[in-house]
Design a protein around this motif. Structure first.
Motif, PDB file in Angstrom:
ATOM      1  N   GLY A 132       0.785  -1.225   0.000  1.00 21.37           N
ATOM      2  CA  GLY A 132       0.000   0.000   0.000  1.00 21.37           C
ATOM      3  C   GLY A 132       0.817   1.275   0.000  1.00 21.37           C
ATOM      4  O   GLY A 132       0.288   2.355  -0.252  1.00 21.37           O
ATOM      5  N   ALA A 133       2.123   1.191   0.289  1.00 18.44           N
ATOM      6  CA  ALA A 133       2.968   2.386   0.319  1.00 18.44           C
ATOM      7  C   ALA A 133       3.122   2.945  -1.090  1.00 18.44           C
ATOM      8  O   ALA A 133       3.172   2.214  -2.073  1.00 18.44           O
ATOM      9  CB  ALA A 133       4.335   2.060   0.909  1.00 18.44           C
ATOM     10  N   ARG A 134       3.202   4.256  -1.173  1.00 13.61           N
ATOM     11  CA  ARG A 134       3.408   4.939  -2.456  1.00 13.61           C
ATOM     12  C   ARG A 134       4.901   5.198  -2.585  1.00 13.61           C
ATOM     13  O   ARG A 134       5.500   5.854  -1.719  1.00 13.61           O
ATOM     14  CB  ARG A 134       2.619   6.237  -2.469  1.00 13.61           C
ATOM     15  N   ILE A 135       5.509   4.692  -3.663  1.00 14.55           N
ATOM     16  CA  ILE A 135       6.952   4.847  -3.849  1.00 14.55           C
ATOM     17  C   ILE A 135       7.281   5.209  -5.296  1.00 14.55           C
ATOM     18  O   ILE A 135       6.485   4.988  -6.213  1.00 14.55           O
ATOM     19  CB  ILE A 135       7.741   3.582  -3.438  1.00 14.55           C
ATOM     20  N   TYR A 136       8.463   5.767  -5.451  1.00 10.49           N
ATOM     21  CA  TYR A 136       9.032   6.135  -6.742  1.00 10.49           C
ATOM     22  C   TYR A 136      10.231   5.219  -6.957  1.00 10.49           C
ATOM     23  O   TYR A 136      11.081   5.099  -6.074  1.00 10.49           O
ATOM     24  CB  TYR A 136       9.450   7.604  -6.674  1.00 10.49           C
ATOM     25  N   VAL A 137      10.286   4.567  -8.115  1.00  6.56           N
ATOM     26  CA  VAL A 137      11.357   3.605  -8.400  1.00  6.56           C
ATOM     27  C   VAL A 137      12.063   4.001  -9.683  1.00  6.56           C
ATOM     28  O   VAL A 137      11.416   4.295 -10.689  1.00  6.56           O
ATOM     29  CB  VAL A 137      10.792   2.170  -8.546  1.00  6.56           C
ATOM     30  N   GLU A 138      13.391   3.998  -9.645  1.00  6.14           N
ATOM     31  CA  GLU A 138      14.210   4.187 -10.842  1.00  6.14           C
ATOM     32  C   GLU A 138      15.008   2.907 -11.061  1.00  6.14           C
ATOM     33  O   GLU A 138      15.475   2.302 -10.100  1.00  6.14           O
ATOM     34  CB  GLU A 138      15.193   5.343 -10.671  1.00  6.14           C
ATOM     35  N   GLY A 139      15.152   2.521 -12.302  1.00  6.41           N
ATOM     36  CA  GLY A 139      15.927   1.325 -12.582  1.00  6.41           C
ATOM     37  C   GLY A 139      16.004   1.024 -14.063  1.00  6.41           C
ATOM     38  O   GLY A 139      15.886   1.922 -14.896  1.00  6.41           O
ATOM     39  N   GLN A 157       8.478 -16.502 -19.687  1.00  9.73           N
ATOM     40  CA  GLN A 157       9.229 -15.256 -19.793  1.00  9.73           C
ATOM     41  C   GLN A 157       8.812 -14.321 -18.666  1.00  9.73           C
ATOM     42  O   GLN A 157       7.653 -14.321 -18.263  1.00  9.73           O
ATOM     43  CB  GLN A 157       8.990 -14.591 -21.137  1.00  9.73           C
ATOM     44  N   ALA A 158       9.760 -13.535 -18.177  1.00  6.43           N
ATOM     45  CA  ALA A 158       9.484 -12.601 -17.092  1.00  6.43           C
ATOM     46  C   ALA A 158      10.116 -11.253 -17.406  1.00  6.43           C
ATOM     47  O   ALA A 158      11.243 -11.187 -17.886  1.00  6.43           O
ATOM     48  CB  ALA A 158      10.035 -13.141 -15.782  1.00  6.43           C
ATOM     49  N   THR A 159       9.378 -10.197 -17.157  1.00  6.92           N
ATOM     50  CA  THR A 159       9.889  -8.835 -17.282  1.00  6.92           C
ATOM     51  C   THR A 159      10.036  -8.282 -15.877  1.00  6.92           C
ATOM     52  O   THR A 159       9.101  -8.326 -15.086  1.00  6.92           O
ATOM     53  CB  THR A 159       8.923  -7.960 -18.100  1.00  6.92           C
ATOM     54  N   THR A 160      11.208  -7.779 -15.563  1.00  4.97           N
ATOM     55  CA  THR A 160      11.510  -7.293 -14.218  1.00  4.97           C
ATOM     56  C   THR A 160      12.139  -5.916 -14.311  1.00  4.97           C
ATOM     57  O   THR A 160      12.893  -5.637 -15.236  1.00  4.97           O
ATOM     58  CB  THR A 160      12.500  -8.255 -13.519  1.00  4.97           C
ATOM     59  N   VAL A 161      11.835  -5.074 -13.342  1.00 10.38           N
ATOM     60  CA  VAL A 161      12.530  -3.797 -13.203  1.00 10.38           C
ATOM     61  C   VAL A 161      13.592  -3.987 -12.128  1.00 10.38           C
ATOM     62  O   VAL A 161      13.266  -4.325 -10.992  1.00 10.38           O
ATOM     63  CB  VAL A 161      11.558  -2.665 -12.816  1.00 10.38           C
ATOM     64  N   ILE A 162      14.848  -3.822 -12.512  1.00 11.34           N
ATOM     65  CA  ILE A 162      15.960  -3.903 -11.560  1.00 11.34           C
ATOM     66  C   ILE A 162      16.140  -2.495 -10.985  1.00 11.34           C
ATOM     67  O   ILE A 162      16.582  -1.590 -11.678  1.00 11.34           O
ATOM     68  CB  ILE A 162      17.264  -4.361 -12.247  1.00 11.34           C
ATOM     69  N   ALA A 163      15.773  -2.321  -9.719  1.00 11.32           N
ATOM     70  CA  ALA A 163      15.762  -0.989  -9.103  1.00 11.32           C
ATOM     71  C   ALA A 163      17.166  -0.546  -8.708  1.00 11.32           C
ATOM     72  O   ALA A 163      17.928  -1.308  -8.128  1.00 11.32           O
ATOM     73  CB  ALA A 163      14.842  -0.980  -7.887  1.00 11.32           C
ATOM     74  N   ASP A 164      17.477   0.717  -9.039  1.00  8.44           N
ATOM     75  CA  ASP A 164      18.718   1.364  -8.623  1.00  8.44           C
ATOM     76  C   ASP A 164      18.470   2.355  -7.500  1.00  8.44           C
ATOM     77  O   ASP A 164      19.374   2.705  -6.758  1.00  8.44           O
ATOM     78  CB  ASP A 164      19.347   2.140  -9.785  1.00  8.44           C
ATOM     79  N   ASN A 165      17.226   2.850  -7.412  1.00  9.49           N
ATOM     80  CA  ASN A 165      16.904   3.879  -6.441  1.00  9.49           C
ATOM     81  C   ASN A 165      15.418   3.787  -6.095  1.00  9.49           C
ATOM     82  O   ASN A 165      14.601   3.497  -6.961  1.00  9.49           O
ATOM     83  CB  ASN A 165      17.214   5.261  -7.013  1.00  9.49           C
ATOM     84  N   ILE A 166      15.102   4.026  -4.844  1.00 11.66           N
ATOM     85  CA  ILE A 166      13.711   4.058  -4.390  1.00 11.66           C
ATOM     86  C   ILE A 166      13.547   5.289  -3.513  1.00 11.66           C
ATOM     87  O   ILE A 166      14.380   5.570  -2.654  1.00 11.66           O
ATOM     88  CB  ILE A 166      13.343   2.804  -3.570  1.00 11.66           C
ATOM     89  N   ILE A 167      12.446   6.016  -3.743  1.00 15.16           N
ATOM     90  CA  ILE A 167      12.111   7.154  -2.894  1.00 15.16           C
ATOM     91  C   ILE A 167      10.764   6.856  -2.261  1.00 15.16           C
ATOM     92  O   ILE A 167       9.790   6.552  -2.964  1.00 15.16           O
ATOM     93  CB  ILE A 167      12.049   8.463  -3.707  1.00 15.16           C
ATOM     94  N   PHE A 168      10.703   6.915  -0.947  1.00 19.41           N
ATOM     95  CA  PHE A 168       9.469   6.658  -0.213  1.00 19.41           C
ATOM     96  C   PHE A 168       8.650   7.945  -0.199  1.00 19.41           C
ATOM     97  O   PHE A 168       9.101   8.954   0.321  1.00 19.41           O
ATOM     98  CB  PHE A 168       9.788   6.201   1.214  1.00 19.41           C
ATOM     99  N   LEU A 169       7.439   7.891  -0.743  1.00 22.96           N
ATOM    100  CA  LEU A 169       6.602   9.081  -0.832  1.00 22.96           C
ATOM    101  C   LEU A 169       5.534   9.127   0.237  1.00 22.96           C
ATOM    102  O   LEU A 169       4.992  10.175   0.522  1.00 22.96           O
ATOM    103  CB  LEU A 169       5.956   9.164  -2.218  1.00 22.96           C
ATOM    104  N   SER A 170       5.169   8.003   0.787  1.00 19.42           N
ATOM    105  CA  SER A 170       4.169   7.994   1.843  1.00 19.42           C
ATOM    106  C   SER A 170       4.439   6.845   2.785  1.00 19.42           C
ATOM    107  O   SER A 170       5.115   5.891   2.450  1.00 19.42           O
ATOM    108  CB  SER A 170       2.750   7.870   1.261  1.00 19.42           C
ATOM    109  N   ASP A 171       3.875   6.984   3.930  1.00 22.25           N
ATOM    110  CA  ASP A 171       3.986   5.953   4.933  1.00 22.25           C
ATOM    111  C   ASP A 171       2.579   5.409   5.156  1.00 22.25           C
ATOM    112  O   ASP A 171       1.594   6.115   4.935  1.00 22.25           O
ATOM    113  CB  ASP A 171       4.518   6.555   6.230  1.00 22.25           C
ATOM    114  N   LEU A 172       2.446   4.187   5.569  1.00 30.28           N
ATOM    115  CA  LEU A 172       1.122   3.629   5.809  1.00 30.28           C
ATOM    116  C   LEU A 172       0.359   4.434   6.857  1.00 30.28           C
ATOM    117  O   LEU A 172      -0.854   4.449   6.874  1.00 30.28           O
ATOM    118  CB  LEU A 172       1.221   2.172   6.231  1.00 30.28           C
TER     119      LEU A 172
END
Length: 148
Positions: free
Chosen positions: A106-113, A129-144
């Motif tokens: 439920g947390a709102r986050i921003y992901v770069e990768g 087949q699988a498509t995956t986002v390999i994250a380099d950075n995460i920014i937490f935008l909200s808390d539960l």
């Protein structure tokens, strides 16, 4: 050849000089993805024999639009929504551990990768087949706690 600095910079970005034969010229490329959404499940940490652990979770992004005859500047009509689910994998040790401890459903986050396409064999020995986002950075935008 190119006299303007802009063209020189662009040429450097497009093709990297190399001492290799002409068929071995290395070109620069870009594989970046940016996502802003809500976490669909609490993260899990997995480790395959002899490999580094990975933190995995799903992220939902939504696309909204109005339908009708004149969609430009339309203020009435049906609102449609499409949800796309993304598989996020984190291998970087510091980021992997922080995400495992603090990312919650439920947390709102921003992901770069970057996007990675792979194959795996499921429990029934079927290749998938699988498509995956390999994250380099995460920014937490909200808390539960922000949710009411």
């Amino acid at each position: 050849m190119y006299h303007r600095p802009v063209f020189q910079a662009l040429r450097q970005f497009v093709r990297c000089k190399s001492t290799e034969p002409p068929n071995m010229i290395l070109e620069r490329s870009l594989n970046r993805v940016t996502l802003l959404g809500r976490v669909g499940q609490d993260p899990v940490m997995r480790q395959v024999e002899g490999k580094n652990p990975v933190t995995i979770f799903s992220l939902a992004t939504n696309e909204l639009w109005r339908s009708g005859e004149n969609e430009i500047f339309q203020t009435t009509g049906d609102i449609n929504q499409k949800t796309t689910w993304h598989r996020i994998s984190i291998f970087r040790p510091g980021l992997r551990d922080v995400a495992y401890q603090h990312v919650k459903k439920g947390a709102r986050i921003y992901v770069e990768g970057k996007i990675d396409y792979g194959e795996y064999t499921d429990k029934n020995n079927v290749r998938r087949q699988a498509t995956t986002v390999i994250a380099d950075n995460i920014i937490f935008l909200s808390d539960l706690r922000d949710k009411s």
